[in-house]
Design an enzyme around this catalytic site. Sequence first.
Site, PDB file in Angstrom:
ATOM      1  N   HIS A 103      34.663 -61.129  28.396  1.00  0.00           N
ATOM      2  CA  HIS A 103      33.308 -61.384  28.737  1.00  0.00           C
ATOM      3  C   HIS A 103      32.452 -61.940  27.295  1.00  0.00           C
ATOM      4  O   HIS A 103      31.314 -61.910  27.270  1.00  0.00           O
ATOM      5  CB  HIS A 103      32.585 -60.177  28.856  1.00  0.00           C
ATOM      6  N   LYS A 147      30.215 -40.932  -0.775  1.00  0.00           N
ATOM      7  CA  LYS A 147      30.984 -39.862   0.107  1.00  0.00           C
ATOM      8  C   LYS A 147      29.955 -39.205   1.187  1.00  0.00           C
ATOM      9  O   LYS A 147      30.398 -38.962   2.275  1.00  0.00           O
ATOM     10  CB  LYS A 147      31.599 -38.870  -0.722  1.00  0.00           C
ATOM     11  N   GLU A 174      35.699 -51.089   5.338  1.00  0.00           N
ATOM     12  CA  GLU A 174      34.871 -50.290   4.048  1.00  0.00           C
ATOM     13  C   GLU A 174      35.791 -50.453   2.864  1.00  0.00           C
ATOM     14  O   GLU A 174      35.144 -50.330   1.731  1.00  0.00           O
ATOM     15  CB  GLU A 174      34.556 -49.015   4.570  1.00  0.00           C
ATOM     16  N   CYS A 183      23.151 -38.332  -4.243  1.00  0.00           N
ATOM     17  CA  CYS A 183      23.609 -37.948  -5.935  1.00  0.00           C
ATOM     18  C   CYS A 183      24.276 -36.700  -6.037  1.00  0.00           C
ATOM     19  O   CYS A 183      24.486 -35.928  -4.957  1.00  0.00           O
ATOM     20  CB  CYS A 183      22.385 -37.963  -6.672  1.00  0.00           C
ATOM     21  N   ARG A 233      30.029 -38.821  -5.088  1.00  0.00           N
ATOM     22  CA  ARG A 233      28.752 -38.666  -4.283  1.00  0.00           C
ATOM     23  C   ARG A 233      27.798 -39.953  -4.790  1.00  0.00           C
ATOM     24  O   ARG A 233      26.650 -39.912  -4.016  1.00  0.00           O
ATOM     25  CB  ARG A 233      27.795 -37.338  -4.666  1.00  0.00           C
ATOM     26  N   GLU A 279      37.864 -46.982  14.753  1.00  0.00           N
ATOM     27  CA  GLU A 279      38.062 -46.362  13.494  1.00  0.00           C
ATOM     28  C   GLU A 279      38.918 -46.851  12.443  1.00  0.00           C
ATOM     29  O   GLU A 279      38.955 -47.380  11.184  1.00  0.00           O
ATOM     30  CB  GLU A 279      38.821 -44.587  13.646  1.00  0.00           C
ATOM     31  N   ASN A 315      18.776 -34.659  -6.321  1.00  0.00           N
ATOM     32  CA  ASN A 315      19.369 -35.185  -5.290  1.00  0.00           C
ATOM     33  C   ASN A 315      18.323 -35.009  -4.000  1.00  0.00           C
ATOM     34  O   ASN A 315      17.940 -33.909  -3.411  1.00  0.00           O
ATOM     35  CB  ASN A 315      20.652 -34.461  -4.987  1.00  0.00           C
ATOM     36  N   GLY A 316      18.443 -36.294  -3.371  1.00  0.00           N
ATOM     37  CA  GLY A 316      17.606 -35.923  -2.000  1.00  0.00           C
ATOM     38  C   GLY A 316      16.381 -37.079  -2.063  1.00  0.00           C
ATOM     39  O   GLY A 316      16.501 -38.035  -3.136  1.00  0.00           O
ATOM     40  N   LYS A 326      38.115 -48.522   8.836  1.00  0.00           N
ATOM     41  CA  LYS A 326      38.768 -48.304   7.813  1.00  0.00           C
ATOM     42  C   LYS A 326      38.915 -49.411   6.938  1.00  0.00           C
ATOM     43  O   LYS A 326      38.795 -49.604   5.610  1.00  0.00           O
ATOM     44  CB  LYS A 326      39.905 -47.589   7.962  1.00  0.00           C
ATOM     45  N   TRP A 364      23.493 -42.406  -6.865  1.00  0.00           N
ATOM     46  CA  TRP A 364      23.517 -43.513  -5.939  1.00  0.00           C
ATOM     47  C   TRP A 364      21.984 -43.977  -5.522  1.00  0.00           C
ATOM     48  O   TRP A 364      21.193 -43.029  -4.984  1.00  0.00           O
ATOM     49  CB  TRP A 364      24.309 -43.039  -4.883  1.00  0.00           C
TER      50      TRP A 364
HETATM   51  C1  F6R Z   1      34.067 -43.471   6.719  1.00  0.00           C
HETATM   52  C2  F6R Z   1      33.425 -42.395   6.447  1.00  0.00           C
HETATM   53  C3  F6R Z   1      31.856 -42.304   6.748  1.00  0.00           C
HETATM   54  C4  F6R Z   1      31.555 -40.971   7.345  1.00  0.00           C
HETATM   55  C5  F6R Z   1      30.197 -40.692   7.586  1.00  0.00           C
HETATM   56  C6  F6R Z   1      29.918 -39.283   8.117  1.00  0.00           C
HETATM   57  O1  F6R Z   1      35.387 -43.395   6.229  1.00  0.00           O
HETATM   58  O2  F6R Z   1      33.749 -41.515   5.634  1.00  0.00           O
HETATM   59  O3  F6R Z   1      31.794 -43.014   7.990  1.00  0.00           O
HETATM   60  O4  F6R Z   1      32.432 -40.439   8.222  1.00  0.00           O
HETATM   61  O5  F6R Z   1      29.484 -40.950   6.510  1.00  0.00           O
HETATM   62  O6  F6R Z   1      29.987 -38.227   7.071  1.00  0.00           O
HETATM   63  P1  F6R Z   1      30.196 -36.710   7.551  1.00  0.00           P
HETATM   64  O7  F6R Z   1      31.684 -36.738   8.409  1.00  0.00           O
HETATM   65  O8  F6R Z   1      30.546 -35.968   6.175  1.00  0.00           O
HETATM   66  O9  F6R Z   1      29.039 -36.390   8.259  1.00  0.00           O
END
Ligand code: F6R
Length: 608
Positions: free
Chosen positions: A504, A603, A488, A2, A27, A481, A101-102, A485, A75
Amino acid sequence: MCGIVGFTGKQSAAPVLLAGLKKLEYRGYDSAGIAVENDGLISVSKVSGRIANLCEKTKDGALLQGNTGIGHTRWATHGAPTDVNAHPHISNDRRFTVVHNGIIENYMALREELIEKGYHFESQTDTEVVVHLLEMYDSGDFKETVMRTTARLEGSYALGILCADCPGTIYAVREASPLILGVGVGENFFASDVTALVAYTRNAIYLEDGEFAALTPNGISVFDCTGAPIRKEISRITWSIEAAEKGGYDHFMLKEIMEQPRAVKAALTPRLQGDEIHLDGFDYSAEELREIRKVVITACGSAYYAGCAGKYAIEKLCRLPVTVELASELRYSDPQIDSSTLLIVLSQSGETADTIAAMKECQKRGAKTLAVVNVVGSTIAKLADHTLYTWAGPEIAVATTKGYTTQLTVLYLFALYTAEKLALVSEEDYHRLLSQLQGLPKQMQQVLDMNTAIPRLAEKYKHNSSVFFIGRNTDYSVALEGALKLKEISYIHAEAYAAGELKHGTIALIDEGQPVVALCCNEMIAEKTMNNIIEVKARGAKVLAVAEKGNRTILSQADDVIYIPRVDPLFSAAVEVVPLQLLAYYTAKEKGCDIDKPKNLAKSVTVE
Ligand code: F6R
């Protein structure tokens, strides 16, 4: 996970809190609320949904009078995202209110104890125990009440606390969750991160775990966990407000994709002095480097995939065994890690709970730690023996782009620096690779300039319910990756496979019309990947290939080709990922998705 904000000053608190919450919305954004104190009375307004709903409900804050307040954007973890579960929570006597938050890990036991003592719970949240504890321990001395309450809490928390009996005062408490104090003139603030503060002040105090602070309009007092006052340094926030705004693009994600040449340059330039690499936060001598027997990289999500790509460069150049571990797995394994292990921890936010836990576990076993982090003063940066910042600037879109490429850039720098120190690379190769590294921003810019056809390709591929990404070696790490992308932000099922693994099992899924994104940039292995392209084509797949400029053979097999400039295979991932980010972006845009805030995601993942 949060965002929290707090304000005390002379102006009306509610609009300041709402503005701060808007900056923190990335967040978490399933519900929000504010509490404002006025003449010893606390008013709370909270609502499910986005901050916009809260602005509407409070008439942009006009309905809550008062100069002191706290706010929260949520969140959900414990309890659904409803009005009742939204923060702030208020005590039964309506004198204490809290944003959090937590996670309070022992909340079940505390809840039972408090219910037995007659406290009435309204929500399903773990947070609500905090307000009832404050009421229970209220001694008339706000600081003492806060200390007695937090002494009962286990878990991670950044708390903002308001008490009706102490007009103008807010308490901010930090334990394993991010919390920054903003120092103003005649007004003071707290927030989960600096983006909520920069519009008001550039002077910040970074709290450490176990510390807490009392904020009034005229001052901030910081205390350690015993309640003893401590002196804290005031740091200057260098990020501009504009840096955190969209800069004319439709979405933060596109802005951040476009910023990558500049971000990668910012990660490189200060570390390149003439022909030498200087790693500001990592000053190991050759002797110390020689003591490293293996490298373990740990991270989550895209940061983990950056580790997968960086592994090739470190292994190849430094001749060290490198394993890349998902932090959420590493934390519960029994890793063979000791003082001869260098643990590289990758994290954009520096606050990812799983990554922090894995790091602590490895530190217990004696590992030396190097953090590669974007957010200055974040938990991971502070925990590490050494930190190399990625200098990407604020990343607001939930899906990381420049966070990933700058992490990769720092890993490349680390690999070349270490190889040179250990005399494992010839002078000629060193200079060649150094100039390749210096050329990365330019090559990324070329990809951005060259690929004007990507929106059209997105239009063509958007109707598919599933996309495969294939590649070998460094290309495979980029496939991972690229698939993440796409899934998500566009919600299209996407999976990455090592191209050689298709036969396989997975090739059974290739049918007429199945889209396959084939990464074929690593010239050492391109011919092999070409064979896999032929195999999937023979089964009816539609192939979108990513290849190096000049590769004409690919045109005979692929339905569409995206070209990138030629880059040494060791460093190609940073360039090759860019068209995949664009493909994901434009596909999501075609589908009308909420690109910067994809559903179910946040995020900064500060809970397990
Ligand atoms: C995907 C994405 C997440 C972060 C992951 C780690 O686009 O952003 O998979 O890479 O949650 O986050 P950080 O780098 O902040 O530890």
